[in-house]
Design an enzyme around this catalytic site. Structure first.
Site, PDB file in Angstrom:
ATOM      1  N   CYS A 284      62.040  13.983 123.744  1.00 12.64           N
ATOM      2  CA  CYS A 284      60.932  14.904 123.462  1.00 12.64           C
ATOM      3  C   CYS A 284      60.479  14.789 122.000  1.00 12.64           C
ATOM      4  CB  CYS A 284      61.331  16.326 123.840  1.00 12.64           C
ATOM      5  SG  CYS A 284      59.931  17.477 123.908  1.00 12.64           S
ATOM      6  N   HIS A 368      62.328  15.231 129.764  1.00 10.86           N
ATOM      7  CA  HIS A 368      63.633  15.864 129.584  1.00 10.86           C
ATOM      8  C   HIS A 368      64.599  15.414 130.682  1.00 10.86           C
ATOM      9  CE1 HIS A 368      62.881  18.811 126.322  1.00 10.86           C
ATOM     10  NE2 HIS A 368      61.631  18.607 126.688  1.00 10.86           N
ATOM     11  N   GLU A 370      67.692  15.806 130.856  1.00  6.37           N
ATOM     12  CA  GLU A 370      68.727  16.821 131.112  1.00  6.37           C
ATOM     13  C   GLU A 370      68.250  17.875 132.100  1.00  6.37           C
ATOM     14  OE1 GLU A 370      66.059  18.964 128.382  1.00  6.37           O
ATOM     15  OE2 GLU A 370      66.723  16.882 128.573  1.00  6.37           O
TER      16      GLU A 370
END
Length: 401
Positions: A284, A368, A370
């Site tokens: 990011c 992202h 995650e």
């Protein structure tokens, strides 16, 4: 866009006032008060706590396109910012429907009470589809959101506030969102019926130093789940201080604000770190910081990417992944210098979503991997980073998937 429906006789207790003078009336939820921010929309159906506590949303009001938010309540686990007391996340929220009573075995409190505790000013009862369509057409507006249970507002003053706010461009919010101190992270990913476990000192096989521009907890958990000892350091940590920690890998975290503003101090540090052969991974804002350090440019997006259903193509594998995204700035792919390869693109608008440096253990992604919330299609990127560390140590690679 319309304000409260014509048949509504209730006095509005919250207003959203856009910089162009548009006034949208609704019912106030969450904290009371007034705040200036940028309005964006998020298309995720679930994970509202993780969204609202993501430090990347600092300085923003989140409009949820899914109409029913809050029906599973709030808990003390689905938090993404490292210091909840500092409230480094979204400053405002907009829902279509009012918040219902929670119904979920993990619920610890009503979402409205949680919003109050977080200091998040909210508004509900408006046509969020119309607001979303307006943003898609006109871009993310600067605005003021105000909540007063008595319904007393100085509308002209709010219009002036919204018009006067300069917006996110030029704002270095990473220095606000960063934890401000170095510490060890050892919490591992959540497991059903077990919760969170911790990485033991003797189990840590690798050392990752994470530059914290507003890092999410689940990123750190995934590193710990791969037996990485993680040292989190503040955003303005020098390259000398990072290297003194003797990392096996360096991580550039997500975060809020304008990457060009944060880059004034972050880019020279990253450029010094790139002079070593230590593997580097960015996510990011960290992706944008790396791109700037390599000589590329970033630009403000029209409506940004916010949601958990974004298709991205990984050119390194040829696969299409559904990923979580949360960014209002992007790397200009045309500005990537020779020797830097574009690895991922958004299939919504073709914007850059990843890069790697030819012949170097250096890469980053805009989305992202995650998740938290969202799909786990890109979890393999953490193993890809770990394999760069293992290769440097002469160890065999792990399967990415």
């Amino acid at each position: 866009m319309t304000a409260t429906p014509a048949w509504t006789i209730q006095k509005p207790t919250a207003l959203l006032v856009l910089a162009d003078g548009t006034v949208i009336e609704g019912k106030g939820i969450g904290a009371t008060g007034t705040v200036q921010a940028e309005v964006c929309f998020n298309t995720a159906l679930t994970g509202y706590q993780e969204i609202l506590t993501d430090p990347s949303y600092l300085g923003q009001i989140v409009t949820f396109t899914f109409p029913h938010i809050g029906n599973i309540g709030a808990n003390d686990e689905d938090i993404e910012d490292l210091t909840p007391a500092a409230r480094h996340g979204a400053v405002g929220v907009i829902f279509k429907a009012d918040i219902t009573e929670p119904s979920n075995y993990r619920a610890a409190k009503h979402l409205d009470a949680w919003l109050k505790a977080r200091g998040i000013i909210g508004l509900c009862g408006i046509d969020t589809r119309a607001l979303t369509a307006w943003i898609r057409e006109n871009g993310m507006p600067n605005a003021v959101i105000a909540h007063d249970p008595a319904g007393v507002f100085d509308v002209e003053a709010l219009k002036a506030e919204a018009k006067a706010w300069s917006g996110l461009e030029g704002l270095d919010l990473a220095k606000v969102a960063t934890s401000g101190q170095s510490y060890r992270w050892n919490e591992k990913p959540w497991v059903w019926n077990e919760g969170y476990s911790t990485l033991g000192e003797t189990d840590a096989a690798y050392h990752v130093v994470a530059l914290d521009y507003g890092v999410k907890r689940n990123i750190l958990r995934l590193f710990a789940g791969l037996n990485c000892r993680v040292t989190v350091v503040p955003a303005q940590t020098s390259a000398e201080e990072v290297l003194a920690l003797k990392p096996d890998g360096i991580f550039l975290s997500n975060g809020p604000g304008d990457p060009a503003a944060t880059g004034e101090y972050a880019v020279p540090v990253i450029q010094d770190l790139l002079k070593t052969d230590i593997p580097v991974f960015g996510i990011c804002l960290g992706h944008q910081m790396l791109a700037l350090a390599l000589g590329a440019r970033t630009e403000k997006m029209h409506q940004g990417h916010h949601g958990a259903n974004h298709p991205v193509k990984d050119h390194t594998t040829g696969k299409v992944e559904i990923v979580s995204m949360n960014h209002g700035f992007a790397v200009d792919a045309n500005s990537l210098p020779q020797g830097v390869e574009q690895t991922h693109i958004s299939l919504f608008d073709g914007t850059n979503c990843g890069l790697r440096v030819d012949g170097r253990p250096v890469f980053s992604v805009q989305h992202h991997p995650e998740a938290s919330p969202g799909p786990q299609d890109s979890h393999y990127l953490f193993r890809r980073f770990l394999n760069l560390i293992r290769e440097k140590k002469g160890e065999p690679a792990l399967a990415e998937r």
